[in-house]
Design a protein around this motif. Sequence first.
Motif, mmCIF file in Angstrom:
data_model
loop_
_atom_site.group_PDB
_atom_site.id
_atom_site.type_symbol
_atom_site.label_atom_id
_atom_site.label_comp_id
_atom_site.label_asym_id
_atom_site.label_seq_id
_atom_site.Cartn_x
_atom_site.Cartn_y
_atom_site.Cartn_z
ATOM 1 N N ALA A 17 36.297 26.582 21.200
ATOM 2 C CA ALA A 17 37.755 26.684 21.096
ATOM 3 C C ALA A 17 38.159 27.776 20.110
ATOM 4 O O ALA A 17 39.074 28.564 20.377
ATOM 5 N N LEU A 18 37.456 27.855 18.984
ATOM 6 C CA LEU A 18 37.777 28.882 17.992
ATOM 7 C C LEU A 18 37.450 30.281 18.497
ATOM 8 O O LEU A 18 38.207 31.226 18.264
ATOM 9 N N ASP A 32 48.394 26.709 21.888
ATOM 10 C CA ASP A 32 47.546 25.728 22.564
ATOM 11 C C ASP A 32 46.587 25.057 21.592
ATOM 12 O O ASP A 32 46.302 23.866 21.701
ATOM 13 N N ALA A 33 46.064 25.821 20.645
ATOM 14 C CA ALA A 33 45.073 25.289 19.699
ATOM 15 C C ALA A 33 45.722 24.436 18.621
ATOM 16 O O ALA A 33 45.139 23.453 18.168
ATOM 17 N N GLU A 103 39.688 15.912 12.952
ATOM 18 C CA GLU A 103 40.191 16.744 11.864
ATOM 19 C C GLU A 103 41.578 17.243 12.234
ATOM 20 O O GLU A 103 41.831 17.615 13.382
ATOM 21 N N VAL A 104 42.480 17.235 11.251
ATOM 22 C CA VAL A 104 43.873 17.622 11.476
ATOM 23 C C VAL A 104 44.329 18.492 10.310
ATOM 24 O O VAL A 104 44.150 18.130 9.151
ATOM 25 N N CYS A 108 49.277 23.903 10.046
ATOM 26 C CA CYS A 108 49.408 24.635 11.310
ATOM 27 C C CYS A 108 49.307 23.747 12.551
ATOM 28 O O CYS A 108 49.650 24.175 13.640
ATOM 29 N N GLY A 109 48.822 22.516 12.415
ATOM 30 C CA GLY A 109 48.726 21.621 13.551
ATOM 31 C C GLY A 109 47.399 21.641 14.288
ATOM 32 O O GLY A 109 47.249 21.012 15.325
ATOM 33 N N TRP A 110 46.404 22.354 13.761
ATOM 34 C CA TRP A 110 45.072 22.351 14.374
ATOM 35 C C TRP A 110 44.526 20.918 14.350
ATOM 36 O O TRP A 110 44.664 20.200 13.366
ATOM 37 N N ASN A 111 43.940 20.487 15.461
ATOM 38 C CA ASN A 111 43.290 19.179 15.502
ATOM 39 C C ASN A 111 42.145 19.237 16.490
ATOM 40 O O ASN A 111 42.223 19.916 17.509
ATOM 41 N N HIS A 112 41.072 18.551 16.145
ATOM 42 C CA HIS A 112 39.903 18.560 17.009
ATOM 43 C C HIS A 112 39.040 17.341 16.706
ATOM 44 O O HIS A 112 38.878 16.960 15.550
ATOM 45 N N LEU A 113 38.483 16.757 17.754
ATOM 46 C CA LEU A 113 37.501 15.681 17.597
ATOM 47 C C LEU A 113 36.208 16.326 17.116
ATOM 48 O O LEU A 113 35.689 17.235 17.758
ATOM 49 N N ILE A 114 35.698 15.875 15.959
ATOM 50 C CA ILE A 114 34.521 16.537 15.410
ATOM 51 C C ILE A 114 33.261 15.684 15.435
ATOM 52 O O ILE A 114 32.162 16.225 15.387
ATOM 53 N N HIS A 115 33.408 14.355 15.526
ATOM 54 C CA HIS A 115 32.232 13.507 15.369
ATOM 55 C C HIS A 115 32.543 12.123 15.933
ATOM 56 O O HIS A 115 33.659 11.641 15.799
#
Length: 139
Positions: A17-18, A32-33, A103-104, A108-115
């Motif tokens: 994604a990055l 989108d990210a 993680e949030v 900026c609103g970045w969020n991602h399932l990390i674990h």
Amino acid sequence: MWSKREEVYYTLQRRHALESLRQPSRVLTRADACDADPMLVRSALHHGEESKIPCPICDNRRLLNLNYVFGDQLGQYSGRIKTTAELGEMQSEYGEFKVFVVEVCVECGWNHLIHSYLLGDGVKRRPPRRQPTVEDIYG
């Protein structure tokens, strides 16, 4: 945590994604990210635990981790946010439940399932008796 098993790290999806965001062709836009739901950001502000790394998008230090727990043995408490200390206590109280770490970034609103991983002592238990909630009492 002594009972942690079935660990899955989503590092490759995060990296993809990055990289998609940084490529000149712009497959993924910043809008989108950085699309965290306002409730997710509020939850992170009130219940999040500080991450050791800065936000990969805006380089802000306010990157927070949320631990969501899910499982049949949790009953009505499935889907709630728990701290790492609470997870340590819960692993002895429940037979099996899944933890998802998100993680949030509150800036900026970045969020991602990390674990994600499985916790519990392996002893099958019935879910706790349903307790009345505020929604039940006041509608």
